[in-house]
Design a protein around this motif. Structure first.
Motif, PDB file in Angstrom:
ATOM      1  N   UNK A 207      24.865  41.148  39.465  1.00  0.00           N
ATOM      2  CA  UNK A 207      24.638  42.147  38.427  1.00  0.00           C
ATOM      3  C   UNK A 207      23.814  41.513  37.312  1.00  0.00           C
ATOM      4  N   UNK A 208      22.706  42.152  36.949  1.00  0.00           N
ATOM      5  CA  UNK A 208      21.854  41.628  35.878  1.00  0.00           C
ATOM      6  C   UNK A 208      22.573  41.707  34.532  1.00  0.00           C
ATOM      7  N   UNK A 209      22.155  40.857  33.605  1.00  0.00           N
ATOM      8  CA  UNK A 209      22.825  40.778  32.300  1.00  0.00           C
ATOM      9  C   UNK A 209      22.852  42.125  31.584  1.00  0.00           C
ATOM     10  N   UNK A 210      21.706  42.824  31.588  1.00  0.00           N
ATOM     11  CA  UNK A 210      21.659  44.125  30.926  1.00  0.00           C
ATOM     12  C   UNK A 210      22.556  45.140  31.596  1.00  0.00           C
ATOM     13  N   UNK A 211      22.633  45.055  32.924  1.00  0.00           N
ATOM     14  CA  UNK A 211      23.500  45.968  33.668  1.00  0.00           C
ATOM     15  C   UNK A 211      24.969  45.760  33.300  1.00  0.00           C
ATOM     16  N   UNK A 212      25.379  44.503  33.165  1.00  0.00           N
ATOM     17  CA  UNK A 212      26.782  44.212  32.854  1.00  0.00           C
ATOM     18  C   UNK A 212      27.217  44.946  31.594  1.00  0.00           C
ATOM     19  N   UNK A 213      26.392  44.857  30.571  1.00  0.00           N
ATOM     20  CA  UNK A 213      26.729  45.505  29.300  1.00  0.00           C
ATOM     21  C   UNK A 213      26.698  47.022  29.432  1.00  0.00           C
ATOM     22  N   UNK A 214      25.700  47.537  30.187  1.00  0.00           N
ATOM     23  CA  UNK A 214      25.538  48.984  30.308  1.00  0.00           C
ATOM     24  C   UNK A 214      26.671  49.601  31.128  1.00  0.00           C
ATOM     25  N   UNK A 215      27.059  48.946  32.219  1.00  0.00           N
ATOM     26  CA  UNK A 215      28.169  49.434  33.041  1.00  0.00           C
ATOM     27  C   UNK A 215      29.442  49.508  32.201  1.00  0.00           C
ATOM     28  N   UNK A 216      29.679  48.486  31.392  1.00  0.00           N
ATOM     29  CA  UNK A 216      30.879  48.470  30.542  1.00  0.00           C
ATOM     30  C   UNK A 216      30.797  49.570  29.486  1.00  0.00           C
ATOM     31  N   UNK A 217      29.599  49.739  28.916  1.00  0.00           N
ATOM     32  CA  UNK A 217      29.411  50.762  27.880  1.00  0.00           C
ATOM     33  C   UNK A 217      29.668  52.157  28.421  1.00  0.00           C
ATOM     34  N   UNK A 218      29.156  52.438  29.635  1.00  0.00           N
ATOM     35  CA  UNK A 218      29.307  53.771  30.228  1.00  0.00           C
ATOM     36  C   UNK A 218      30.731  53.984  30.723  1.00  0.00           C
ATOM     37  N   UNK A 219      31.369  52.919  31.212  1.00  0.00           N
ATOM     38  CA  UNK A 219      32.768  53.037  31.627  1.00  0.00           C
ATOM     39  C   UNK A 219      32.985  53.397  33.075  1.00  0.00           C
ATOM     40  N   UNK A 220      32.038  53.042  33.952  1.00  0.00           N
ATOM     41  CA  UNK A 220      32.226  53.281  35.384  1.00  0.00           C
ATOM     42  C   UNK A 220      33.301  52.336  35.915  1.00  0.00           C
ATOM     43  N   UNK A 221      34.156  52.839  36.806  1.00  0.00           N
ATOM     44  CA  UNK A 221      35.201  51.989  37.388  1.00  0.00           C
ATOM     45  C   UNK A 221      34.599  51.120  38.480  1.00  0.00           C
ATOM     46  N   UNK A 222      34.699  49.808  38.278  1.00  0.00           N
ATOM     47  CA  UNK A 222      34.062  48.840  39.172  1.00  0.00           C
ATOM     48  C   UNK A 222      35.115  47.907  39.751  1.00  0.00           C
ATOM     49  N   UNK A 223      35.027  47.682  41.070  1.00  0.00           N
ATOM     50  CA  UNK A 223      35.867  46.704  41.757  1.00  0.00           C
ATOM     51  C   UNK A 223      34.937  45.629  42.318  1.00  0.00           C
ATOM     52  N   UNK A 224      34.706  44.572  41.536  1.00  0.00           N
ATOM     53  CA  UNK A 224      33.782  43.539  41.996  1.00  0.00           C
ATOM     54  C   UNK A 224      34.483  42.594  42.968  1.00  0.00           C
ATOM     55  N   UNK A 225      33.736  41.600  43.464  1.00  0.00           N
ATOM     56  CA  UNK A 225      34.301  40.736  44.497  1.00  0.00           C
ATOM     57  C   UNK A 225      35.460  39.895  43.966  1.00  0.00           C
ATOM     58  N   UNK A 226      35.446  39.541  42.686  1.00  0.00           N
ATOM     59  CA  UNK A 226      36.598  38.802  42.165  1.00  0.00           C
ATOM     60  C   UNK A 226      37.850  39.677  42.229  1.00  0.00           C
ATOM     61  N   UNK A 227      37.692  40.945  41.879  1.00  0.00           N
ATOM     62  CA  UNK A 227      38.826  41.871  41.953  1.00  0.00           C
ATOM     63  C   UNK A 227      39.336  41.955  43.390  1.00  0.00           C
ATOM     64  N   UNK A 228      38.410  42.080  44.338  1.00  0.00           N
ATOM     65  CA  UNK A 228      38.811  42.156  45.748  1.00  0.00           C
ATOM     66  C   UNK A 228      39.508  40.875  46.187  1.00  0.00           C
ATOM     67  N   UNK A 229      38.988  39.723  45.737  1.00  0.00           N
ATOM     68  CA  UNK A 229      39.598  38.440  46.108  1.00  0.00           C
ATOM     69  C   UNK A 229      41.020  38.341  45.572  1.00  0.00           C
TER      70      UNK A 229
END
Length: 339
Positions: A207-229
């Motif tokens: 995930x690009x740096x700008x995307x990280x902030x934007x995803x958090x700002x918008x509030x989409x529910x994300x299950x990244x690989x750390x969460x899966x692990x």
């Protein structure tokens, strides 16, 4: 908009071999060539053909290939008045005649390669006939809730302002949620096309740096690989399917780079550390158990990068699981995924 390359011909050879085997086994088979002739790319192609006809370089976002010179010569042979037309009309003429000439060149290449198609289907005809709009309208008339499961190694949440690469394929989720050029965010006839609460992103690990902030700002529910692990695939998919019921339409968007490239090498943007074969299968099986799958798109398969068709075969396995294929007729029913 261009000549065939090695990836196209490899896939053509494989598909034609499958067709011949099926025919030899007694099956009725129709071979179809899907012509990607819709969208802004066609206007860019027309502008490029016109530029070559004028003896100048194509636009910066156009098609620089030398084959465009040949298409321009063919268009001029049919329309000697091309350069006298108003620019917009000239682009349209160059686009349509250049497209026809390019399609004929593709036919000749395939004919020389020994591959023949029964049907040549135009994507433009799909749009012009209103089929896309009719399908969207029918789905909306059903009044079902929507749950989009976005399986991907990438967030696809860039915008023109955020993207470090400029690649449009890194922007679809942002566009679906109403952040992007009007031509894209208005395609569905509803802006935004999706609400953030309808989307679950699964498997992210690049995930690009700008995307990280934007995803958090918008509030989409994300299950990244750390969460899966940390909690496992089963619990992750249970969370992603929470509140899914018989009044839910599940759509799966499956980018094959979601899966680890060790078992899915045939993708353009591989990222190490993805789900295993069984984890990916479990995702599909749990969705199938809901009986609410309504639609699916699968992207990122690149035959030129694949190893002995491993990624394509994996994609077929996953689709079969989505459609209910299982090892056994289960004796013990699993706990509902959406509970």
């Amino acid at each position: 908009t261009g000549p065939l390359h090695i990836g196209h011909t490899r896939w053509a050879a494989l598909g034609d071999a499958m067709r011949r085997l099926l025919v030899a086994a007694g099956a009725q088979v129709a071979a179809e060539y899907y012509i990607n002739d819709a969208g802004a790319q066609m206007d860019k192609f027309g502008a490029s053909v016109l530029a070559r006809a004028q003896g100048v370089e194509p636009p910066e976002d156009g098609y620089p290939g030398e084959y465009v010179v040949d298409r321009a010569a063919e268009v001029l042979a049919q329309r000697p008045d091309l350069l006298d037309l108003p620019r917009e009309e000239a682009i349209e003429v160059a686009r349509d005649l250049g497209y026809a000439a390019q399609l004929e060149a593709i036919r000749r290449t395939l004919d020389g390669f020994g591959v023949h198609f029964d049907v040549w289907f135009s994507e433009r005809s799909l749009h012009d006939g209103g089929a896309v709009e009719q399908a969207v309208a029918r789905l909306r008339e059903q009044g079902k809730k929507l749950r989009v499961l976005w399986f991907d190694a990438h967030a696809d949440f860039n915008t023109a302002e955020l993207t470090p690469s400029g690649n449009l394929h890194g922007m679809p989720v942002a566009c679906l949620l109403g952040h992007g050029p009007d031509e894209l965010i208005e395609m569905s006839g509803q802006v935004p096309a999706l609400d953030k609460d309808e989307v679950r992103q699964i498997g992210l690990r690049s995930v690009d740096d700008g995307e990280k902030k934007f995803v958090r700002e918008i509030g989409v529910e994300v299950f990244d690989m750390r969460f899966l692990d940390e909690i496992g695939m089963r619990k992750t998919i249970k969370k992603a399917l929470k509140e899914v019921d018989e009044n839910t339409h599940i759509h799966i968007s499956l980018d094959l780079d979601f899966i680890d490239p060790e078992i899915a090498p045939g993708v353009g943007t591989p990222v190490r550390g993805g789900p295993t074969y069984r984890e990916a299968q479990l995702c599909m099986e749990m969705v199938a158990d809901t009986r609410q799958l309504g639609s699916i798109d699968i992207v990122e398969l690149n035959p030129a990068l694949d190893h002995v068709n491993a990624t394509a075969e994996l994609a077929v396995d996953l689709i079969e699981s989505l459609f209910g294929k299982s090892t056994l007729h289960r004796i013990h029913e699993p706990e509902p995924a959406s509970s």
